[in-house]
Design a protein around this motif. Structure first.
Motif, PDB file in Angstrom:
ATOM      1  N   ILE A  12       0.822  -1.210   0.000  1.00  0.00           N
ATOM      2  CA  ILE A  12       0.000   0.000   0.000  1.00  0.00           C
ATOM      3  C   ILE A  12       0.855   1.259   0.000  1.00  0.00           C
ATOM      4  O   ILE A  12       0.644   2.183  -0.794  1.00  0.00           O
ATOM      5  CB  ILE A  12      -0.948  -0.018   1.210  1.00  0.00           C
ATOM      6  CG1 ILE A  12      -1.990  -1.138   1.038  1.00  0.00           C
ATOM      7  CG2 ILE A  12      -1.638   1.329   1.393  1.00  0.00           C
ATOM      8  CD1 ILE A  12      -2.843  -1.383   2.261  1.00  0.00           C
ATOM      9  N   GLU A  13       1.863   1.310   0.874  1.00  0.00           N
ATOM     10  CA  GLU A  13       2.661   2.533   0.991  1.00  0.00           C
ATOM     11  C   GLU A  13       3.592   2.745  -0.196  1.00  0.00           C
ATOM     12  O   GLU A  13       3.950   3.883  -0.528  1.00  0.00           O
ATOM     13  CB  GLU A  13       3.454   2.514   2.303  1.00  0.00           C
ATOM     14  CG  GLU A  13       2.552   2.597   3.532  1.00  0.00           C
ATOM     15  CD  GLU A  13       3.309   2.766   4.835  1.00  0.00           C
ATOM     16  OE1 GLU A  13       2.679   3.185   5.819  1.00  0.00           O
ATOM     17  OE2 GLU A  13       4.536   2.490   4.871  1.00  0.00           O
ATOM     18  N   ALA A  14       3.966   1.661  -0.873  1.00  0.00           N
ATOM     19  CA  ALA A  14       4.838   1.783  -2.043  1.00  0.00           C
ATOM     20  C   ALA A  14       4.039   1.999  -3.325  1.00  0.00           C
ATOM     21  O   ALA A  14       4.619   2.163  -4.401  1.00  0.00           O
ATOM     22  CB  ALA A  14       5.710   0.543  -2.180  1.00  0.00           C
ATOM     23  N   GLY A  15       2.723   1.992  -3.219  1.00  0.00           N
ATOM     24  CA  GLY A  15       1.890   2.201  -4.388  1.00  0.00           C
ATOM     25  C   GLY A  15       1.724   0.986  -5.267  1.00  0.00           C
ATOM     26  O   GLY A  15       1.224   1.090  -6.392  1.00  0.00           O
ATOM     27  N   GLU A  16       2.120  -0.183  -4.757  1.00  0.00           N
ATOM     28  CA  GLU A  16       1.943  -1.416  -5.525  1.00  0.00           C
ATOM     29  C   GLU A  16       0.486  -1.869  -5.530  1.00  0.00           C
ATOM     30  O   GLU A  16       0.066  -2.624  -6.408  1.00  0.00           O
ATOM     31  CB  GLU A  16       2.816  -2.529  -4.938  1.00  0.00           C
ATOM     32  CG  GLU A  16       4.306  -2.262  -4.987  1.00  0.00           C
ATOM     33  CD  GLU A  16       4.885  -2.495  -6.374  1.00  0.00           C
ATOM     34  OE1 GLU A  16       4.159  -3.036  -7.241  1.00  0.00           O
ATOM     35  OE2 GLU A  16       6.047  -2.129  -6.592  1.00  0.00           O
ATOM     36  N   ALA A  17      -0.275  -1.422  -4.535  1.00  0.00           N
ATOM     37  CA  ALA A  17      -1.672  -1.827  -4.416  1.00  0.00           C
ATOM     38  C   ALA A  17      -2.475  -0.705  -3.765  1.00  0.00           C
ATOM     39  O   ALA A  17      -1.963   0.037  -2.920  1.00  0.00           O
ATOM     40  CB  ALA A  17      -1.791  -3.106  -3.595  1.00  0.00           C
ATOM     41  N   SER A  38      -8.213  -3.134   3.548  1.00  0.00           N
ATOM     42  CA  SER A  38      -7.345  -2.200   4.280  1.00  0.00           C
ATOM     43  C   SER A  38      -6.663  -1.260   3.297  1.00  0.00           C
ATOM     44  O   SER A  38      -6.177  -1.689   2.252  1.00  0.00           O
ATOM     45  CB  SER A  38      -6.283  -2.967   5.080  1.00  0.00           C
ATOM     46  OG  SER A  38      -6.899  -3.761   6.072  1.00  0.00           O
ATOM     47  N   ARG A  39      -6.623   0.018   3.660  1.00  0.00           N
ATOM     48  CA  ARG A  39      -6.021   1.004   2.775  1.00  0.00           C
ATOM     49  C   ARG A  39      -4.989   1.889   3.479  1.00  0.00           C
ATOM     50  O   ARG A  39      -4.462   2.829   2.895  1.00  0.00           O
ATOM     51  CB  ARG A  39      -7.107   1.877   2.151  1.00  0.00           C
ATOM     52  CG  ARG A  39      -8.137   1.089   1.365  1.00  0.00           C
ATOM     53  CD  ARG A  39      -8.957   1.962   0.442  1.00  0.00           C
ATOM     54  NE  ARG A  39     -10.004   1.215  -0.243  1.00  0.00           N
ATOM     55  CZ  ARG A  39      -9.812   0.473  -1.328  1.00  0.00           C
ATOM     56  NH1 ARG A  39      -8.602   0.383  -1.856  1.00  0.00           N
ATOM     57  NH2 ARG A  39     -10.820  -0.173  -1.892  1.00  0.00           N
ATOM     58  N   SER A  40      -4.690   1.596   4.739  1.00  0.00           N
ATOM     59  CA  SER A  40      -3.752   2.419   5.499  1.00  0.00           C
ATOM     60  C   SER A  40      -3.030   1.569   6.531  1.00  0.00           C
ATOM     61  O   SER A  40      -3.426   0.423   6.803  1.00  0.00           O
ATOM     62  CB  SER A  40      -4.495   3.555   6.209  1.00  0.00           C
ATOM     63  OG  SER A  40      -5.343   3.028   7.222  1.00  0.00           O
ATOM     64  N   ARG A  41      -2.003   2.141   7.123  1.00  0.00           N
ATOM     65  CA  ARG A  41      -1.282   1.462   8.201  1.00  0.00           C
ATOM     66  C   ARG A  41      -2.220   1.134   9.360  1.00  0.00           C
ATOM     67  O   ARG A  41      -2.177   0.047   9.934  1.00  0.00           O
ATOM     68  CB  ARG A  41      -0.124   2.340   8.678  1.00  0.00           C
ATOM     69  CG  ARG A  41       0.652   1.765   9.860  1.00  0.00           C
ATOM     70  CD  ARG A  41       1.728   2.729  10.306  1.00  0.00           C
ATOM     71  NE  ARG A  41       2.810   2.768   9.334  1.00  0.00           N
ATOM     72  CZ  ARG A  41       3.953   2.078   9.443  1.00  0.00           C
ATOM     73  NH1 ARG A  41       4.124   1.265  10.482  1.00  0.00           N
ATOM     74  NH2 ARG A  41       4.895   2.184   8.545  1.00  0.00           N
ATOM     75  N   ALA A 225      10.041  -5.528  -0.874  1.00  0.00           N
ATOM     76  CA  ALA A 225       9.722  -5.181   0.508  1.00  0.00           C
ATOM     77  C   ALA A 225      10.959  -5.255   1.393  1.00  0.00           C
ATOM     78  O   ALA A 225      11.158  -4.437   2.291  1.00  0.00           O
ATOM     79  CB  ALA A 225       8.634  -6.105   1.044  1.00  0.00           C
ATOM     80  N   VAL A 226      11.811  -6.254   1.135  1.00  0.00           N
ATOM     81  CA  VAL A 226      13.058  -6.382   1.888  1.00  0.00           C
ATOM     82  C   VAL A 226      13.981  -5.201   1.587  1.00  0.00           C
ATOM     83  O   VAL A 226      14.541  -4.577   2.496  1.00  0.00           O
ATOM     84  CB  VAL A 226      13.764  -7.713   1.549  1.00  0.00           C
ATOM     85  CG1 VAL A 226      15.156  -7.739   2.151  1.00  0.00           C
ATOM     86  CG2 VAL A 226      12.934  -8.887   2.059  1.00  0.00           C
ATOM     87  N   GLU A 227      14.127  -4.866   0.317  1.00  0.00           N
ATOM     88  CA  GLU A 227      14.999  -3.748  -0.073  1.00  0.00           C
ATOM     89  C   GLU A 227      14.509  -2.419   0.481  1.00  0.00           C
ATOM     90  O   GLU A 227      15.303  -1.520   0.778  1.00  0.00           O
ATOM     91  CB  GLU A 227      15.103  -3.683  -1.600  1.00  0.00           C
ATOM     92  CG  GLU A 227      15.861  -4.858  -2.203  1.00  0.00           C
ATOM     93  CD  GLU A 227      15.757  -4.906  -3.707  1.00  0.00           C
ATOM     94  OE1 GLU A 227      15.117  -3.992  -4.298  1.00  0.00           O
ATOM     95  OE2 GLU A 227      16.310  -5.865  -4.310  1.00  0.00           O
ATOM     96  N   ALA A 228      13.193  -2.293   0.653  1.00  0.00           N
ATOM     97  CA  ALA A 228      12.626  -1.051   1.191  1.00  0.00           C
ATOM     98  C   ALA A 228      12.638  -1.019   2.716  1.00  0.00           C
ATOM     99  O   ALA A 228      12.234  -0.022   3.313  1.00  0.00           O
ATOM    100  CB  ALA A 228      11.202  -0.890   0.681  1.00  0.00           C
ATOM    101  N   GLY A 229      13.094  -2.090   3.355  1.00  0.00           N
ATOM    102  CA  GLY A 229      13.219  -2.119   4.804  1.00  0.00           C
ATOM    103  C   GLY A 229      11.985  -2.546   5.557  1.00  0.00           C
ATOM    104  O   GLY A 229      11.916  -2.403   6.782  1.00  0.00           O
ATOM    105  N   TYR A 230      10.984  -3.087   4.872  1.00  0.00           N
ATOM    106  CA  TYR A 230       9.765  -3.524   5.541  1.00  0.00           C
ATOM    107  C   TYR A 230       9.916  -4.901   6.169  1.00  0.00           C
ATOM    108  O   TYR A 230       9.160  -5.272   7.065  1.00  0.00           O
ATOM    109  CB  TYR A 230       8.583  -3.538   4.564  1.00  0.00           C
ATOM    110  CG  TYR A 230       8.047  -2.174   4.243  1.00  0.00           C
ATOM    111  CD1 TYR A 230       6.869  -1.701   4.836  1.00  0.00           C
ATOM    112  CD2 TYR A 230       8.701  -1.327   3.365  1.00  0.00           C
ATOM    113  CE1 TYR A 230       6.371  -0.444   4.553  1.00  0.00           C
ATOM    114  CE2 TYR A 230       8.217  -0.061   3.067  1.00  0.00           C
ATOM    115  CZ  TYR A 230       7.041   0.377   3.658  1.00  0.00           C
ATOM    116  OH  TYR A 230       6.559   1.640   3.380  1.00  0.00           O
ATOM    117  N   LEU A 231      10.862  -5.680   5.685  1.00  0.00           N
ATOM    118  CA  LEU A 231      11.094  -7.033   6.167  1.00  0.00           C
ATOM    119  C   LEU A 231      12.584  -7.287   6.329  1.00  0.00           C
ATOM    120  O   LEU A 231      13.395  -6.773   5.540  1.00  0.00           O
ATOM    121  CB  LEU A 231      10.530  -8.065   5.202  1.00  0.00           C
ATOM    122  CG  LEU A 231       9.035  -8.347   5.202  1.00  0.00           C
ATOM    123  CD1 LEU A 231       8.679  -9.192   3.990  1.00  0.00           C
ATOM    124  CD2 LEU A 231       8.612  -9.041   6.477  1.00  0.00           C
TER     125      LEU A 231
END
Length: 233
Positions: A12-17, A38-41, A225-231
């Motif tokens: 959601i935050e990266a604009g993928e969905a 869900s559309r937000s954190r 997601a890993v490269e962006a630091g989410y995982l």
């Protein structure tokens, strides 16, 4: 370990969905589930942790199709398998589902199972239930109910260990169809995620997730997601 929540948040935050189809407890009746997009954190945080009771995420696929934007779909193995059958027949819907994520599943207990669990905790059947969490505050955490007492309307909580709640009560009430299921690990999903029960679990561990990559688009989303630091994997 929160890997599904982290992936949904990244999408959601990266604009993928534009959103993530997932299940959470109903606010008005916490023993029951509802399917939401869900559309937000904040939305995703409200839907964290497994729900060991009936759920039907496929019911939101019509809304996803109508919206037309990319969405993530999160469900049980049977939900993902059913959704994929529909995607094969509906090109517009197929274009609107960016990624499917399946939890690992050992079967769905009935709502009556949860009521038996509460009865074992000594909760009055007439008490007003405020929240019901089957996991959390550790890995896997305790099954905890927050309720208001019948006599004084005071807020109170009771809990039982995950091992006792699942092993002694809930698993006895899984649907017969679940007992015949040949897919407990979400083989039809882009990503399958669950608990790696391969060792004794410490009392206050934050937890880990086992992520099974099944498709290239699943691999791409996970790596991003890993490269962006989410995982951290």
């Amino acid at each position: 370990g929160g890997a599904i929540s982290a992936l949904a948040l990244y999408g959601i935050e990266a604009g993928e969905a534009a959103g993530a189809v997932q299940v959470r407890a109903r606010e008005d009746q916490p023993l029951l589930n509802e399917t939401v997009i869900s559309r937000s954190r904040a939305d995703i945080l409200r839907a964290t942790a497994s729900r060991y009771s009936p759920a039907s995420p496929c019911e939101k696929l019509a809304d996803v199709r109508k919206d037309g934007r990319k969405h993530l779909f999160i469900g049980k193995p049977c939900d993902v398998a059913g959704a994929n059958r529909l995607l094969e027949r509906d090109p517009a819907l197929k274009d609107a589902v960016a990624l499917t994520i399946s939890i690992f599943c050992a079967g769905t207990p009935s709502t009556a199972a949860t009521r038996e669990l509460l009865d074992g905790m000594g909760v009055n059947p007439d008490a007003k239930i405020e929240s019901m969490r089957y996991r959390g505050q550790g890995w896997p955490g305790r099954m905890t109910v927050q309720f208001r007492t019948v006599d004084s309307n005071a807020s109170q909580s009771e809990s039982v260990s995950y091992a006792k709640g699942w092993g002694d009560v809930l698993q006895k009430h899984t649907q017969w169809r679940c007992r015949l299921c040949a897919d407990h690990l979400g083989e039809h999903a882009d990503l399958s995620i669950g608990d790696p029960w391969y060792r004794p679990i410490g009392k206050d561990e934050p937890g880990d997730s086992l992520i099974v990559v099944r498709t290239e688009r699943g691999r791409r989303m996970l790596q991003a997601a890993v490269e962006a630091g989410y995982l951290a994997v």
